[in-house]
Each structure stands twice: as C-alpha cells, then as structure tokens.
Enzyme design. Structure first.
Site, PDB file in Angstrom:
ATOM      1  N   TYR A  29     -26.144  35.135   1.774  1.00  0.00           N
ATOM      2  CA  TYR A  29     -25.654  34.973   0.410  1.00  0.00           C
ATOM      3  C   TYR A  29     -26.037  33.617  -0.145  1.00  0.00           C
ATOM      4  CZ  TYR A  29     -21.766  32.638   2.860  1.00  0.00           C
ATOM      5  OH  TYR A  29     -21.022  31.817   3.664  1.00  0.00           O
TER       6      TYR A  29
ATOM      7  N   ARG B  25     -19.402  41.424  -4.425  1.00  0.00           N
ATOM      8  CA  ARG B  25     -17.955  41.363  -4.225  1.00  0.00           C
ATOM      9  C   ARG B  25     -17.506  39.917  -4.170  1.00  0.00           C
ATOM     10  NH1 ARG B  25     -16.806  39.333   0.687  1.00  0.00           N
ATOM     11  NH2 ARG B  25     -18.076  39.838   2.503  1.00  0.00           N
TER      12      ARG B  25
ATOM     13  N   GLU C 202     -21.102  47.778   3.615  1.00  0.00           N
ATOM     14  CA  GLU C 202     -21.221  46.468   4.254  1.00  0.00           C
ATOM     15  C   GLU C 202     -20.671  46.479   5.671  1.00  0.00           C
ATOM     16  OE1 GLU C 202     -19.818  41.824   3.426  1.00  0.00           O
ATOM     17  OE2 GLU C 202     -19.283  43.417   2.020  1.00  0.00           O
TER      18      GLU C 202
ATOM     19  N   ARG D 225     -19.857  23.322   7.592  1.00  0.00           N
ATOM     20  CA  ARG D 225     -19.945  24.361   8.618  1.00  0.00           C
ATOM     21  C   ARG D 225     -21.243  24.116   9.377  1.00  0.00           C
ATOM     22  NH1 ARG D 225     -19.063  29.773   6.081  1.00  0.00           N
ATOM     23  NH2 ARG D 225     -16.918  29.007   6.191  1.00  0.00           N
TER      24      ARG D 225
ATOM     25  N   ASP E 139     -24.455  24.304  11.658  1.00  0.00           N
ATOM     26  CA  ASP E 139     -25.411  25.277  12.155  1.00  0.00           C
ATOM     27  C   ASP E 139     -26.542  24.501  12.808  1.00  0.00           C
ATOM     28  OD1 ASP E 139     -27.165  27.747  12.262  1.00  0.00           O
ATOM     29  OD2 ASP E 139     -25.512  28.522  11.047  1.00  0.00           O
TER      30      ASP E 139
ATOM     31  N   LEU F 245      -8.712  36.849  18.566  1.00  0.00           N
ATOM     32  CA  LEU F 245      -9.436  37.853  19.337  1.00  0.00           C
ATOM     33  C   LEU F 245     -10.582  37.225  20.124  1.00  0.00           C
ATOM     34  CD1 LEU F 245      -9.752  40.946  16.958  1.00  0.00           C
ATOM     35  CD2 LEU F 245      -8.659  40.899  19.190  1.00  0.00           C
ATOM     36  N   TYR F 246     -11.336  36.336  19.465  1.00  0.00           N
ATOM     37  CA  TYR F 246     -12.470  35.704  20.144  1.00  0.00           C
ATOM     38  C   TYR F 246     -11.993  34.786  21.268  1.00  0.00           C
ATOM     39  CZ  TYR F 246     -14.984  37.356  16.007  1.00  0.00           C
ATOM     40  OH  TYR F 246     -15.516  38.137  15.013  1.00  0.00           O
TER      41      TYR F 246
ATOM     42  N   HIS G 157     -20.940  27.205  13.516  1.00  0.00           N
ATOM     43  CA  HIS G 157     -21.676  28.444  13.239  1.00  0.00           C
ATOM     44  C   HIS G 157     -23.013  28.462  13.982  1.00  0.00           C
ATOM     45  CE1 HIS G 157     -23.355  31.600  10.414  1.00  0.00           C
ATOM     46  NE2 HIS G 157     -22.170  32.079  10.718  1.00  0.00           N
TER      47      HIS G 157
ATOM     48  N   GLU H 176     -31.623  41.446  11.807  1.00  0.00           N
ATOM     49  CA  GLU H 176     -31.675  40.090  12.347  1.00  0.00           C
ATOM     50  C   GLU H 176     -33.126  39.639  12.543  1.00  0.00           C
ATOM     51  OE1 GLU H 176     -28.977  38.341  12.943  1.00  0.00           O
ATOM     52  OE2 GLU H 176     -27.350  39.794  13.158  1.00  0.00           O
TER      53      GLU H 176
END
Length: 464
Positions: free
Chosen positions: A69, A106, A143, A178, A180, A336-337, A370, A398
């Site tokens: 995005y 969205r 999505e 964030r 990367d 959860l992770y 990330h 990917e």
C-alpha cells in the site's frame, strides 16, 4: 453458494501449505552478476526514505513502485507529490505505482469505513492531472485469501528493495518507526528484469485496474479476469540470464512465488535452508512458521547447525494494543505469535541452553519490527517481503532476491546489520522468560480459550 466465496474443500486446499514440496537447487539458479560495490544496505528507515525521494527526484526514464500500500498520510502524500513533481519536470518519464487492490479500497482495520487510499490517488489526479498511474492488483477476489505482497522499487537502473510499504511509520516520518531491511542494488539488467515482470504480469492484465478514477468496478465484475490473472501468476517468473560470476561479483537472482504448488520461491528457500552447513540467521516479524520450514529447522538443529531467529517482542508487533487502550480482537494476534514462540522454545530448550539455538526478541521503545529474510553460512543473503508464515507460503503473491557471495564481499555489511539489530534485542535463555498465557489480560485469555476450544487458533495462524 456465491461463486466469489470458495467451498470449504477449496478453502482447505488453498490454506494447506503442508504438501511436501520439492527442494530447488540454489546452485543451479540463473543469476545476474553484479559488482559487490553496487549492493548497499541502508541502515535505517530514515535512510530508506531519503534514498527513495532522492531516486525519484533524479529519475530520468522510469519509476515503477510496487508495494502492499501507499497510505493516505504525510509520508504517502510526500511520495506522491515527489512522483508528480518528477513527471512534471520530465514529461517523458514513465511513472507507475502498483498496490494491492483490496487494501487500497478500504480504511484501516479498526477505523471508520472509508474509500481508503484510492480517494487520495483520485484527488491527486484531479488536482495535478494525468501522468502518475496508481493501479490496484487483485491477487484474489477477497483480501482474506491473498494480497499483493510483491516488493521492489525500480527507478531507472536502481532497485530499492525492502519489505516496507509506504506510510508514516515505515518511512519514520513522525515520532515512531516500523523497522524493516533496506537494500539498494544498482544494475540495469536486474532493474529491467524486475520492471519487465511488472509490465507483463500487471500492466497488461485486465484484472489490474487504475485506482485514480471513479467509478471503480466492484471486485465481482473482475472475477473472470482475476481467475485468468491468478493462472498466469502461478506460472510467471522473472527473466534471468545464466551469468558467470567474475571476481568481485555477487550473483543476484530475483524470484517470484505464488500458491502452495510449484512455488519456486518457497522451494528455493527450503533448498537454501536444507543446504546450510554452519549457521542460519532468520528474520520474521510474526513467529508463525510454515510446517515445512519448521521441519527443516529441526533437521538443522539435529545436524548441529547454529540457528539464530530474531522476532519482534509482542509489544513491537503492528497489532499490539497497550493495556491503556481499549482492547479489540485484532490485538489478540501478538499473543498468538508469542504462544507459538513459547512452544517452539520449549520444544528446543536443550539447544537453547547450550547456545546452538538463539531466539532474539527485538524491542526499541514503542517502535515496531517488520524484518524478513535470511543469512546463511556467510555466503547467501535472502532479501524478501515474505513473512515466512503459512499465509505467505500459500496465499499471497511474494518475491525475493537471492544474493550468493562466495567471496564474502558483502559480509561486512551483513555483520554490521546484525550488530545494529542486536543492540535492541534480548536473547531468550529459557522459554519461561516469555510471559505465560496464564498471565495474559483477561480479554486475551478468554479469546484464546474460545478459539482453542474449536481449534480456530490454528486457522487464524494460517490466515493472518
């Protein structure tokens, strides 16, 4: 049942990435021979942002940006303004931006409904005129079942590669960032190959629609085109020569991967891991490894290979909600992770204790993590936007760059990157160092119990 929603059997086939795949031989991959001096790691999101804007300002022939995005915020508007300024300065300049079709239409998760980023693209086009084309790429009709996760900015003969998208936090335009990985590779042939894939697969597809116009078609109207588009993507690859490496060169192979069957990117990543002899460093933002990857990592540990895995602390996850803010269900994901990581650490506690397995938790203030990719035996680097999770393995489109460096010419850059990352990371000595699920907030414990009771936690791990 609507044709846009798959049957339960079809959904199970899409989500199940656990068919035993073949292992591609990385040594047999065609590649571009690139002088090592033309490969540079950028050290921060600020450097990534500055380099992107500098490349756009200096572009002479083409700008092709591909990301999940381009956000309607300060950083997104800054990049769009730069693109329009470059086009106005050089009218012959080709300027194209490709983003995910669904994500662009969205609003943000947890926010009010809106037209999404597409409204900004349209407003820019109405104000500044044609010349900068923003197109939406629909990898799937919904999505939830697959998005455009291909990455890479091609500007003239340069490839600026990162797993980052374009918004305030990825470009560190405000107080937070964030983190990367960011790499700049200058090679005309590599840039031509990556731009050629985009032109052939995206620009020429009737499933890919311009987002800066009104009205936009509804996704249902595009369904036949999306089916053809997906069939083409399943077979598509970059055009890469069989090049011989000269002294001072590294070999660079771009790979695309789509779907759970005959996925060359997945098979190559497994092949690289399987061939590791001494050490593997693996980065993933969400500890939710596909079963084939977990299986190969288990084999490496049994063979005595050293394994370093760096993930973000749950508080450095994109979806973490601090206790001071109202909790919503999306805030369950970091827990959860972490629960996945705790089970993995517990299973391999013996290797953790003797230092063969090092699990690193990254945390720096209220910034988020990330990173994706791998470093293998000081000779191979994988640059990718692939999160190394079941969704990336089976659903999303990917790509990645495989860098093979037998002379260890890039090793100083890799070691410097590793040192910087560990400056904000803590090694787990024991799985008990991770918070026990019994200590999670009550809302989290309640949701986890409910999901576990009907085994929906496993489905969520595959989808998110």
């Amino acid at each position: 049942m609507s044709r846009t929603f798959p049957s339960p059997r079809a959904l199970a086939r899409r989500l199940n990435p656990f068919r035993r795949p073949g292992l591609a031989d990385p040594a047999a991959l065609p590649a571009f021979a690139v002088p090592a001096g033309q490969v540079r790691e950028l050290q921060s999101p600020e450097a990534f942002r500055a380099t992107l804007l500098d490349l756009i300002a200096g572009a002479q022939q083409r700008i092709v940006l591909v990301a999940l995005y381009l956000q309607d915020d300060d950083a997104g508007r800054e990049v769009l303004e730069a693109l329009y300024a470059a086009k106005q300065a050089r009218p012959s300049l080709e300027v194209e931006v490709y983003v995910d079709w669904h994500r662009a239409r969205r609003g943000l998760i947890g926010k009010d409904r809106s037209e999404g980023n597409a409204a900004m693209y349209r407003a820019f086009a109405e104000r500044l005129g044609p010349g900068v084309t923003v197109r939406g790429v629909p990898v799937q009709t919904r999505e939830l079942f697959g998005v455009l996760h291909l990455k890479g900015f091609i500007i003239d003969d340069a490839v600026l590669y990162s797993g980052a998208s374009i918004n305030d936090v990825y470009l560190a335009a405000q107080q937070r960032y964030r983190l990367d990985r960011y790499h700049l590779i200058r090679d005309a042939a590599l840039a031509d190959s990556m731009a050629g894939y985009v032109r052939t697969q995206f620009r020429d597809s009737d499933a890919v629609q311009a987002l800066d116009r009104r009205p936009l078609p509804v996704t249902r109207e595009l369904q036949p085109a999306i089916v053809r588009f997906r069939q083409n993507l399943a077979k598509a690859q970059y055009e890469v020569p069989v090049a011989s490496r000269g002294e001072g060169d590294v070999l660079v192979t771009p790979l695309a991967g789509f779907g759970r069957s005959d996925n060359l990117l997945n098979e190559t990543l497994l092949g690289l891991l399987h061939g590791a002899r001494r050490r593997v460093v693996l980065f993933t933002p969400y500890f939710n490894l596909p079963r084939p990857v977990r299986a190969v990592l288990g084999q490496l540990l049994r063979r005595g290979v050293q394994l370093d895995i760096m993930v973000g602390d749950k508080t450095a996850n994109d979806f973490y909600i601090p206790p001071t803010q109202p909790f919503t269900r999306i805030g369950l994901l970091p827990y959860l992770y972490e629960a996945n990581l705790r089970r993995f650490a517990r299973l391999h506690q013996a290797q953790v204790t003797r230092g063969q397995l090092n699990l690193w938790l990254w945390r720096h203030g209220d910034n988020s993590y990330h990173l994706k990719g791998m470093l293998i035996d000081d000779e191979v680097a994988v640059l990718t936007g692939n999160n190394l999770n079941p969704r990336a393995w089976a659903l999303d489109l990917e790509n990645g760059l495989i860098l093979r460096d037998p002379e260890h010419l890039l090793l100083p850059q890799h070691l410097a990157e590793w040192d910087r990352l560990r400056a904000h990371a803590t090694r787990l000595d024991d799985y008990h160092s991770l918070e026990s699920p019994r200590a999670y907030p009550e809302e989290v414990r309640k949701l986890l119990r409910r999901l576990s009771r009907v085994r929906l936690d496993r489905l969520l791990n595959r989808l998110l």
